[in-house]
Design a protein around this motif. Structure first.
Motif, PDB file in Angstrom:
ATOM      1  N   ASP A   1       0.751  -1.221  -0.090  1.00 47.72           N
ATOM      2  CA  ASP A   1      -0.101   0.083   0.107  1.00 47.72           C
ATOM      3  C   ASP A   1       0.929   1.295   0.093  1.00 47.72           C
ATOM      4  O   ASP A   1       1.520   1.354   0.827  1.00 47.72           O
ATOM      5  CB  ASP A   1      -0.986  -0.009   1.266  1.00 47.72           C
TER       6      ASP A   1
ATOM      7  N   GLN B   1       5.698   6.367   3.338  1.00 49.07           N
ATOM      8  CA  GLN B   1       5.681   5.147   4.023  1.00 49.07           C
ATOM      9  C   GLN B   1       5.171   3.869   3.041  1.00 49.07           C
ATOM     10  O   GLN B   1       4.215   4.399   2.262  1.00 49.07           O
ATOM     11  CB  GLN B   1       5.470   5.026   5.313  1.00 49.07           C
TER      12      GLN B   1
ATOM     13  N   VAL C   1       2.941   0.528   3.479  1.00 45.23           N
ATOM     14  CA  VAL C   1       2.364  -0.507   4.090  1.00 45.23           C
ATOM     15  C   VAL C   1       1.923  -1.651   3.695  1.00 45.23           C
ATOM     16  O   VAL C   1       1.371  -1.926   2.415  1.00 45.23           O
ATOM     17  CB  VAL C   1       0.726   0.161   5.072  1.00 45.23           C
ATOM     18  N   CYS C   2       2.596  -2.815   4.241  1.00 46.23           N
ATOM     19  CA  CYS C   2       2.462  -4.140   3.628  1.00 46.23           C
ATOM     20  C   CYS C   2       1.696  -5.173   4.366  1.00 46.23           C
ATOM     21  O   CYS C   2       1.589  -5.102   5.664  1.00 46.23           O
ATOM     22  CB  CYS C   2       3.855  -4.604   3.416  1.00 46.23           C
TER      23      CYS C   2
END
Length: 238
Positions: free
Chosen positions: A226, A232, A234-235
């Motif tokens: 993401d 950042q 986000v996984c």
């Protein structure tokens, strides 16, 4: 008297030169074309083939090689070739040796639109039809695709095309309203991009993640990547 004779000779030479030039031009204009040379300037796509060009010429001029040069209307031939929806621009000109030269630049697709659209989006942001003879290797865009609202798709597809890493990897784009998801050629995870704002920052984060995960050999551990959160990635793991 000598001066007058000199003038007469000069005038006679000028008249002879004009006559020979006119005669040569007349004979040249009546000559038939001895060759047609067709050049497809870009070989990346094969939407326009030599048989296609020949068919267009025959449809509009019967057989160009049988027509005297004086009766050949180059603009008409150009218009006939440009009428093909796969042609971006065609130039037709004659060489002094009686050769008809045709140079064709094909349109360049950057994405294939699925759903009801079923067409390509080209490098100028215009839609172009699919080809019955060739499929371009461009990302397939699915979801809420509309021909009347292609600005976001165009922005994203052009960014992908102009980026070496993305152009090699992105094969699919899913649109849901103003948000987009992407699929890579090899990896199975879904990339959530969000809207098309801040693309450079989002894709820089993706590249940093991809490089680290490749080094750690963990790319296959993720189901979702993401990029919607600022600065950042986000996984979500499988």
């Amino acid at each position: 008297m000598k001066i007058r004779k000199g003038y007469i000779k000069i005038v006679a030479v000028i008249v002879l030169v004009i006559f020979l030039y006119s005669f040569t031009q007349e004979r040249s204009s009546k000559k038939q074309l001895n060759k047609v040379d067709v050049k497809i300037l870009d070989s990346e796509n094969l939407f326009v083939t030599y048989p296609t060009v020949n068919k267009l010429l025959i449809q509009n001029e019967v057989d160009v090689t049988s027509i005297p040069k004086e009766k050949l209307v180059l603009k008409k031939l150009e218009d006939a070739l440009n009428s093909n929806e796969m042609v971006e621009n065609a130039e037709v000109y004659l060489s002094v040796n009686g050769q008809l030269n045709i140079e064709i630049k094909q349109r360049t697709p950057i994405a294939r639109l699925g759903g009801k659209a079923k067409c390509y989006l080209d490098i100028n942001g215009d839609v172009m039809p699919l080809s019955p003879i060739y499929s371009a290797r461009v990302p397939l865009v699915t979801g809420t695709v509309s021909k009347n609202n292609l600005e976001d798709i165009y922005k994203l597809a052009m960014y992908v095309r102009n980026d070496e890493f993305l152009s090699k990897n992105v094969i699919g784009i899913q649109q849901t309203g103003n948000n987009f998801e992407m699929r890579f050629r090899v990896e199975n995870f879904t990339i959530k991009l969000g809207d098309v704002n801040n693309l450079e920052s989002k894709f820089n984060n993706l590249k940093a993640f991809y490089q680290k995960a490749s080094k750690d050999k963990t790319l296959n551990n993720y189901a979702v990547v993401d990029l919607q959160f600022k600065n950042q990635v986000v996984c979500a793991k499988i």
